[in-house]
Scaffold this motif. Structure first.
Motif, PDB file in Angstrom:
ATOM      1  N   TYR A  70       0.701  -1.265  -0.151  1.00 30.15           N
ATOM      2  CA  TYR A  70       0.021  -0.142   0.020  1.00 30.15           C
ATOM      3  C   TYR A  70       0.909   1.285  -0.028  1.00 30.15           C
ATOM      4  CZ  TYR A  70      -4.377  -2.562   1.163  1.00 30.15           C
ATOM      5  OH  TYR A  70      -5.431  -3.289   0.907  1.00 30.15           O
ATOM      6  N   THR A  71       0.393   2.208  -0.487  1.00 29.19           N
ATOM      7  CA  THR A  71       0.798   3.767  -0.530  1.00 29.19           C
ATOM      8  C   THR A  71       0.277   4.441   0.642  1.00 29.19           C
ATOM      9  OG1 THR A  71       1.495   3.821  -2.766  1.00 29.19           O
ATOM     10  CG2 THR A  71       0.692   5.960  -1.179  1.00 29.19           C
ATOM     11  N   ARG A  96      -3.742   3.334   0.470  1.00 30.63           N
ATOM     12  CA  ARG A  96      -4.449   2.992  -1.027  1.00 30.63           C
ATOM     13  C   ARG A  96      -3.618   1.927  -1.372  1.00 30.63           C
ATOM     14  NH1 ARG A  96      -2.241   5.395  -5.897  1.00 30.63           N
ATOM     15  NH2 ARG A  96      -4.141   4.970  -6.984  1.00 30.63           N
ATOM     16  N   GLY A 118      -0.559   8.720  -4.645  1.00 29.90           N
ATOM     17  CA  GLY A 118      -1.362   9.602  -5.169  1.00 29.90           C
ATOM     18  C   GLY A 118      -1.569  10.842  -4.523  1.00 29.90           C
ATOM     19  N   SER A 119      -1.975  11.662  -4.935  1.00 35.13           N
ATOM     20  CA  SER A 119      -2.374  13.048  -3.891  1.00 35.13           C
ATOM     21  C   SER A 119      -3.709  13.662  -3.871  1.00 35.13           C
ATOM     22  CB  SER A 119      -1.354  14.288  -4.446  1.00 35.13           C
ATOM     23  OG  SER A 119      -1.917  14.463  -6.049  1.00 35.13           O
ATOM     24  N   GLN A 120      -4.781  12.850  -4.504  1.00 34.98           N
ATOM     25  CA  GLN A 120      -6.112  13.046  -4.317  1.00 34.98           C
ATOM     26  C   GLN A 120      -6.763  12.212  -3.289  1.00 34.98           C
ATOM     27  OE1 GLN A 120      -7.110  15.640  -6.348  1.00 34.98           O
ATOM     28  NE2 GLN A 120      -4.916  15.844  -6.713  1.00 34.98           N
ATOM     29  N   ARG A 133      -9.811  11.333  -3.292  1.00 36.06           N
ATOM     30  CA  ARG A 133     -10.533  10.216  -3.557  1.00 36.06           C
ATOM     31  C   ARG A 133      -9.902   8.953  -4.254  1.00 36.06           C
ATOM     32  NH1 ARG A 133      -9.770  14.083  -7.724  1.00 36.06           N
ATOM     33  NH2 ARG A 133      -8.888  13.150 -10.054  1.00 36.06           N
ATOM     34  N   GLU A 134      -8.455   9.097  -4.075  1.00 32.38           N
ATOM     35  CA  GLU A 134      -7.794   7.983  -4.680  1.00 32.38           C
ATOM     36  C   GLU A 134      -7.325   7.053  -3.248  1.00 32.38           C
ATOM     37  OE1 GLU A 134      -4.386  10.481  -6.265  1.00 32.38           O
ATOM     38  OE2 GLU A 134      -4.721   9.305  -8.014  1.00 32.38           O
ATOM     39  N   TYR A 135      -7.974   7.473  -2.171  1.00 33.39           N
ATOM     40  CA  TYR A 135      -7.496   6.610  -0.988  1.00 33.39           C
ATOM     41  C   TYR A 135      -8.728   5.971  -0.248  1.00 33.39           C
ATOM     42  CZ  TYR A 135      -2.780   8.603  -1.149  1.00 33.39           C
ATOM     43  OH  TYR A 135      -1.594   8.804  -1.557  1.00 33.39           O
ATOM     44  N   THR A 136      -8.713   4.689  -0.084  1.00 31.46           N
ATOM     45  CA  THR A 136      -9.642   3.944   0.170  1.00 31.46           C
ATOM     46  C   THR A 136      -9.675   3.761   1.896  1.00 31.46           C
ATOM     47  OG1 THR A 136      -9.255   2.374  -1.697  1.00 31.46           O
ATOM     48  CG2 THR A 136     -10.610   1.553   0.168  1.00 31.46           C
TER      49      THR A 136
END
Length: 121
Positions: free
Chosen positions: A30-31, A97, A102-104, A106-109
Protein backbone atom coordinates in the motif's frame (compact mmCIF):
# COMPACT_ATOMS: atom_id res chain seq x y z
CA UNK A 1 -7.71 0.13 10.44
CA UNK A 2 -5.60 3.25 10.71
CA UNK A 3 -5.01 4.99 14.02
CA UNK A 4 -3.51 8.47 13.94
CA UNK A 5 -1.97 10.05 17.01
CA UNK A 6 0.52 12.67 18.09
CA UNK A 7 -1.40 15.86 17.55
CA UNK A 8 -1.49 18.68 20.07
CA UNK A 9 -0.83 22.33 20.75
CA UNK A 10 2.54 23.77 19.75
CA UNK A 11 3.96 27.25 19.34
CA UNK A 12 4.94 28.58 15.94
CA UNK A 13 8.41 27.34 15.02
CA UNK A 14 7.99 24.18 17.04
CA UNK A 15 7.82 20.53 15.98
CA UNK A 16 5.48 17.58 16.26
CA UNK A 17 5.64 13.99 15.11
CA UNK A 18 2.44 12.29 14.07
CA UNK A 19 2.07 8.53 13.97
CA UNK A 20 -0.30 6.32 12.00
CA UNK A 21 -0.51 2.71 13.15
CA UNK A 22 -1.98 0.27 10.66
CA UNK A 23 -3.71 -2.93 11.71
CA UNK A 24 -6.08 -5.57 10.44
CA UNK A 25 -4.40 -6.17 7.12
CA UNK A 26 -0.98 -6.30 5.49
CA UNK A 27 -0.11 -2.90 4.14
CA UNK A 28 3.14 -3.98 2.49
CA UNK A 29 1.84 -3.15 -0.99
CA UNK A 30 0.00 0.00 0.00
CA UNK A 31 0.82 3.65 -0.34
CA UNK A 32 0.32 5.61 2.87
CA UNK A 33 -0.38 9.30 3.00
CA UNK A 34 -1.14 12.22 5.25
CA UNK A 35 -3.83 14.75 4.49
CA UNK A 36 -5.03 17.69 6.52
CA UNK A 37 -8.19 19.70 6.80
CA UNK A 38 -8.33 23.16 8.29
CA UNK A 39 -11.61 24.64 9.54
CA UNK A 40 -13.78 25.69 6.63
CA UNK A 41 -11.40 24.31 4.04
CA UNK A 42 -11.21 21.22 1.90
CA UNK A 43 -9.02 18.29 2.82
CA UNK A 44 -5.61 18.68 1.23
CA UNK A 45 -2.68 16.39 0.50
CA UNK A 46 0.41 16.65 2.69
CA UNK A 47 2.74 13.74 1.90
CA UNK A 48 2.80 10.11 0.80
CA UNK A 49 5.13 7.13 0.99
CA UNK A 50 5.10 3.69 -0.52
CA UNK A 51 5.49 0.81 1.91
CA UNK A 52 7.65 -1.37 -0.29
CA UNK A 53 10.14 1.27 -1.39
CA UNK A 54 11.27 4.61 -0.06
CA UNK A 55 9.48 6.70 -2.67
CA UNK A 56 8.04 9.80 -1.09
CA UNK A 57 6.06 12.74 -2.40
CA UNK A 58 5.20 16.05 -0.77
CA UNK A 59 2.90 18.94 -1.38
CA UNK A 60 5.00 21.93 -2.39
CA UNK A 61 4.18 23.95 0.73
CA UNK A 62 5.42 21.13 2.99
CA UNK A 63 8.71 20.40 1.27
CA UNK A 64 11.68 21.00 3.54
CA UNK A 65 9.56 21.24 6.69
CA UNK A 66 7.71 17.91 6.81
CA UNK A 67 9.18 14.43 6.49
CA UNK A 68 7.17 11.25 5.99
CA UNK A 69 8.70 7.93 6.96
CA UNK A 70 7.63 4.42 7.84
CA UNK A 71 8.64 1.58 10.14
CA UNK A 72 7.67 -1.69 8.52
CA UNK A 73 8.28 -3.71 11.65
CA UNK A 74 5.80 -1.57 13.56
CA UNK A 75 3.38 -1.16 10.65
CA UNK A 76 3.51 2.56 11.36
CA UNK A 77 3.92 5.69 9.28
CA UNK A 78 5.19 8.95 10.73
CA UNK A 79 4.98 12.60 9.80
CA UNK A 80 7.71 14.75 11.32
CA UNK A 81 6.65 18.38 11.19
CA UNK A 82 9.20 21.11 11.83
CA UNK A 83 9.07 24.90 11.70
CA UNK A 84 5.35 24.79 12.23
CA UNK A 85 3.26 27.82 11.31
CA UNK A 86 -0.20 28.88 12.46
CA UNK A 87 -1.50 28.03 8.99
CA UNK A 88 -0.52 24.39 9.62
CA UNK A 89 -3.35 24.19 12.14
CA UNK A 90 -5.68 21.42 10.98
CA UNK A 91 -6.93 17.94 11.62
CA UNK A 92 -4.37 15.57 10.12
CA UNK A 93 -5.56 12.30 8.63
CA UNK A 94 -3.62 9.25 7.55
CA UNK A 95 -4.86 7.28 4.58
CA UNK A 96 -3.96 4.19 2.57
CA UNK A 97 -4.43 3.01 -0.98
CA UNK A 98 -3.24 0.15 -3.12
CA UNK A 99 -0.83 0.96 -5.88
CA UNK A 100 1.41 3.96 -6.37
CA UNK A 101 1.52 7.39 -4.89
CA UNK A 102 -1.52 9.59 -5.27
CA UNK A 103 -2.33 13.06 -4.02
CA UNK A 104 -6.09 13.14 -4.34
CA UNK A 105 -8.54 12.37 -1.55
CA UNK A 106 -10.63 10.21 -3.87
CA UNK A 107 -7.67 7.92 -4.57
CA UNK A 108 -7.46 6.66 -0.98
CA UNK A 109 -9.62 3.85 0.33
CA UNK A 110 -8.78 3.66 4.01
CA UNK A 111 -8.80 6.56 6.43
CA UNK A 112 -7.87 7.10 10.05
CA UNK A 113 -9.91 9.20 12.45
CA UNK A 114 -7.66 12.26 12.40
CA UNK A 115 -5.54 14.02 14.99
CA UNK A 116 -5.74 17.74 15.70
CA UNK A 117 -2.67 19.94 15.37
CA UNK A 118 -2.94 23.49 16.67
CA UNK A 119 -0.10 25.94 16.10
CA UNK A 120 -0.26 29.13 18.15
CA UNK A 121 1.37 32.37 17.05
Amino acid sequence: QLQASGGGLVQAGGSLRLSCAASGRTFSSYTMAWFRQAPGKEREFVAAIMWSVSNTYYADSMKGRFTISRDNAKNTVYLQMNSLKPEDTAVYYCAARTGGIGSQVREYTYWGQGTLVTVSS
